[in-house]
Design a protein around this motif. Structure first.
Motif, short mmCIF file in Angstrom:
data_model
loop_
_atom_site.label_atom_id
_atom_site.label_comp_id
_atom_site.label_asym_id
_atom_site.label_seq_id
_atom_site.Cartn_x
_atom_site.Cartn_y
_atom_site.Cartn_z
N ASP A 27 68.56 57.26 -16.91
CA ASP A 27 67.31 56.54 -17.18
C ASP A 27 66.50 57.14 -18.33
N SER A 28 66.61 58.46 -18.52
CA SER A 28 65.76 59.13 -19.51
C SER A 28 66.43 59.30 -20.88
N MET A 29 67.64 58.74 -21.04
CA MET A 29 68.36 58.87 -22.30
C MET A 29 68.51 57.52 -22.98
N THR A 30 68.30 57.49 -24.29
CA THR A 30 68.46 56.25 -25.05
C THR A 30 69.95 55.92 -25.21
N LEU A 31 70.21 54.72 -25.69
CA LEU A 31 71.58 54.32 -25.98
C LEU A 31 72.24 55.31 -26.94
N TRP A 32 71.54 55.67 -28.00
CA TRP A 32 72.10 56.59 -28.99
C TRP A 32 72.39 57.96 -28.37
N GLU A 33 71.50 58.42 -27.50
CA GLU A 33 71.71 59.72 -26.85
C GLU A 33 72.92 59.68 -25.92
N HIS A 34 73.15 58.54 -25.27
CA HIS A 34 74.37 58.39 -24.46
C HIS A 34 75.61 58.52 -25.34
N MET A 35 75.56 57.91 -26.50
CA MET A 35 76.70 57.95 -27.42
C MET A 35 76.92 59.37 -27.94
N GLU A 36 75.84 60.06 -28.26
CA GLU A 36 75.96 61.45 -28.74
C GLU A 36 76.53 62.36 -27.65
N LEU A 37 76.11 62.13 -26.42
CA LEU A 37 76.61 62.93 -25.29
C LEU A 37 78.12 62.71 -25.13
N ALA A 38 78.56 61.46 -25.19
CA ALA A 38 79.99 61.17 -25.06
C ALA A 38 80.78 61.81 -26.20
N ALA A 39 80.24 61.72 -27.41
CA ALA A 39 80.92 62.31 -28.58
C ALA A 39 81.04 63.82 -28.43
N SER A 40 79.99 64.44 -27.92
CA SER A 40 79.99 65.88 -27.72
C SER A 40 80.99 66.29 -26.64
N ALA A 41 81.03 65.52 -25.56
CA ALA A 41 81.94 65.83 -24.45
C ALA A 41 83.39 65.79 -24.90
N TYR A 42 83.71 64.87 -25.81
CA TYR A 42 85.09 64.73 -26.27
C TYR A 42 85.36 65.46 -27.58
N GLY A 43 84.35 66.17 -28.09
CA GLY A 43 84.55 66.97 -29.29
C GLY A 43 84.80 66.17 -30.55
N LEU A 44 84.18 64.98 -30.66
CA LEU A 44 84.34 64.18 -31.87
C LEU A 44 83.61 64.83 -33.04
N GLU A 45 84.23 64.81 -34.21
CA GLU A 45 83.56 65.32 -35.40
C GLU A 45 82.39 64.41 -35.75
N ARG A 46 81.33 65.00 -36.29
CA ARG A 46 80.09 64.27 -36.53
C ARG A 46 80.31 63.04 -37.42
N GLU A 47 81.04 63.21 -38.50
CA GLU A 47 81.24 62.09 -39.43
C GLU A 47 82.03 60.97 -38.77
N SER A 48 83.05 61.32 -38.02
CA SER A 48 83.85 60.31 -37.32
C SER A 48 83.00 59.58 -36.29
N PHE A 49 82.17 60.36 -35.59
CA PHE A 49 81.29 59.76 -34.59
C PHE A 49 80.33 58.76 -35.22
N LEU A 50 79.66 59.16 -36.29
CA LEU A 50 78.65 58.30 -36.92
C LEU A 50 79.28 56.99 -37.41
N SER A 51 80.46 57.10 -38.00
CA SER A 51 81.14 55.91 -38.52
C SER A 51 81.55 54.97 -37.38
N ARG A 52 82.15 55.53 -36.35
CA ARG A 52 82.62 54.73 -35.22
C ARG A 52 81.44 54.14 -34.44
#
Length: 232
Positions: free
Chosen positions: A81-106
């Motif tokens: 409830d306290s996390m935005t859509l973008w924060e959910h996406m950043e959390l998932a990217a961090s959990a799976y170790g996605l590189e920042r540039e790949s994450f932003l593009s995807r």
């Protein structure tokens, strides 16, 4: 290439009571298997057993793809409830170790695809059920896993979002990902699935391609809907 091998002798939530028995199948590269059955048949328990979430399971689950990664998209959105859509996406990217540039593009790609760019910094608690389901799809597609495990994905989706989902799923299958999808939308399942696992009362009652399922239930040229009702 085989991506997932499921061999469940029995599984359930209490030691003395098993919900499913003798569930076995293999998921290949690019394949979409439809997990079909009535309510209470054991579909959810099968999925939970694959994910390692049943307390008592006798059997073996092997993710055998190149990375061993999988994405689970549940029927009911699970969001903070306290996390935005973008924060959910950043959390998932961090959990799976996605590189920042790949994450932003995807991430940008998926937000545009599902028409959620304008609300990326909003809290999902203010979203409709359909919009929340889109978030779960975005989080699943974000990591490009070997295997997608999808539970009733069409619930709450409008026709446009359903097409977006199916188009992305097709692209992922062309990439080589495999999909296990539980659904009650049998006309869509008949159109998009390569093969089926039909479950009733905790056991497989038919499996294989549509023609093989038809042969097993003795209804040649019948739609999946009729096969489903004859076997369950």
């Amino acid at each position: 290439m085989q991506l997932l091998e499921v061999s469940i002798r029995k599984a359930g939530y209490e030691e003395q009571y098993s919900v499913i028995h003798d569930i076995g199948f293999r998921l290949q590269e690019g394949e979409l298997i439809g997990l079909i059955g009535p309510n209470g048949a054991g579909k959810s328990t099968t999925i939970k057993s694959i994910l390692g979430l049943t307390k008592h399971m006798d059997g073996a689950i092997h993710f055998t793809g190149p990375t061993g990664n999988y994405a689970y998209i549940p029927e009911q959105p699970i969001l903070y409830d306290s996390m935005t859509l973008w924060e959910h996406m950043e959390l998932a990217a961090s959990a799976y170790g996605l590189e920042r540039e790949s994450f932003l593009s995807r991430a940008e790609e998926l937000l545009i695809q599902f028409r959620l760019s304008e609300v990326r910094h909003h809290l999902p608690s203010s979203f409709s059920k359909g919009m929340q389901q889109k978030i779960m799809l975005i989080l699943g597609f974000l990591i490009r896993p070997d295997v997608y495990i999808v539970d009733e994905p069409f619930v709450g989706l409008d026709p446009k979002a359903t097409k977006d989902f199916l188009d992305l799923l097709l692209l992922e299958r062309k990439r080589g990902a495999g999909v296990l999808m539980s659904t009650h939308v049998l006309d869509t399942a008949e159109r998009i699935c390569d093969s089926f696992v039909l479950i009733s009362d905790g056991r497989i009652v038919a499996q294989g391609t549509l023609d093989e399922v038809r042969a097993q239930c003795g209804l040649h040229d019948a739609p999946l809907f009729e096969c489903f009702h004859s076997l369950t």
